[in-house]
Design an enzyme around this catalytic site. Structure first.
Site, short mmCIF file in Angstrom:
data_model
loop_
_atom_site.label_atom_id
_atom_site.label_comp_id
_atom_site.label_asym_id
_atom_site.label_seq_id
_atom_site.Cartn_x
_atom_site.Cartn_y
_atom_site.Cartn_z
N LYS A 1 77.66 50.03 36.98
CA LYS A 1 78.20 49.92 38.34
C LYS A 1 78.11 51.30 39.01
O LYS A 1 78.58 52.29 38.45
CB LYS A 1 79.65 49.47 38.24
CG LYS A 1 80.12 48.58 39.34
CD LYS A 1 81.49 48.04 38.97
CE LYS A 1 82.11 47.29 40.11
NZ LYS A 1 83.50 46.94 39.79
C1 E4P Z 1 84.82 44.60 42.02
O1 E4P Z 1 83.87 44.77 41.29
C2 E4P Z 1 85.98 45.48 42.06
O2 E4P Z 1 86.37 45.79 40.75
C3 E4P Z 1 87.20 44.89 42.70
O3 E4P Z 1 87.02 43.63 43.22
C4 E4P Z 1 87.91 45.91 43.51
O4 E4P Z 1 88.75 45.35 44.43
P1 E4P Z 1 90.31 45.64 44.62
O5 E4P Z 1 90.66 46.86 43.81
O6 E4P Z 1 90.47 45.85 46.07
O7 E4P Z 1 90.97 44.40 44.10
#
Ligand code: E4P
Length: 218
Positions: free
Chosen positions: A83
């Site tokens: 990622k």
């Molecule tokens: C997605 O890959 C992220 O980990 C995640 O959805 C982050 O979003 P949030 O921290 O706003 O829930």
């Protein structure tokens, strides 16, 4: 539509995996920090449970740092997807990682043009954060819909992971938009099973069956 679990909580992952409906996992630095455990240990445990794409996030901001972290993460397991943040340096690194056969998920994406650039460097996945847009007064799901249109227009193979999902309606809208994947928390996933009329229906059937006075045949 594929369903990913958005967490680094190994117990939750184990339980959701046993239900037979999740296809992969997405983690991020916040999720890992909440476990209070060494990241490498958490990552190995997740990879031992889930047979599907598992996104592990790089921390560096320079392309060279992202590249070396990404190469190390990819060595953990064949299912690892690296990622990478959606920046100029991040996308430079993605181009190289893809050239080396390492799968990538471009994250913290908030505009359709950022998503276009990620597709152009060959990212395997793009993660638009819809809930965070809703929180600042935008219709977050419009971003996912625009990315879908752009990718369809040009035949990009990058898969859309709708992320920062806050409730079941986001999951429904993801499916209606035709996005490939929705990644969600354990709590949102559990909510997808629930309907009060299902509970009521079961209660009524069992009550009526008790009047028959027989065991279930067979
Ligand atoms: C997605 O890959 C992220 O980990 C995640 O959805 C982050 O979003 P949030 O921290 O706003 O829930």
């Amino acid at each position: 539509m594929k369903i990913f679990l958005d967490t680094a909580d190994v117990q939750q992952i184990q339980e959701a995996w046993s239900w037979g409906i999740i296809d992969g996992v997405t983690t991020n630095p916040t999720h890992v920090s909440k476990t209070g455990r060494p990241p490498g240990e958490v990552y190995r445990e997740i990879c031992a449970i889930v047979d599907g794409p598992i996104s592990l996030e790089t921390i560096g901001l320079k392309a060279e740092e992202i590249l070396s972290e990404g190469r190390e993460l990819a060595k953990i397991h064949k299912n690892v997807v690296v990622k990478v943040v959606n920046t100029k340096e991040g996308l430079k690194a993605v181009k190289q990682l893809v050239a080396e056969g390492i799968r990538t998920n471009v994250t913290v994406t908030f505009s359709p043009l950022q998503a276009l650039l990620a597709a152009k460097v060959g990212a395997n996945y793009i993660s638009p954060f819809v809930g965070r847009l809703d929180a600042v007064g935008h219709v977050g799901m419009d971003l996912a819909r625009q990315i879908k249109t752009i990718y369809d227009n040009y035949g990009f193979k990058t898969e859309i992971i709708v992320a920062a999902v806050r409730h079941p309606l986001h999951v429904l809208e993801t499916a209606l938009a035709g996005a490939h994947i929705c990644t969600m928390s354990f709590d949102v996933l559990k909510q997808l099973y629930d309907h009060p009329l299902t509970d009521l229906g079961i209660e009524m059937f069992l009550k009526d069956w008790s009047k028959v006075g027989h065991e279930c045949p067979g």
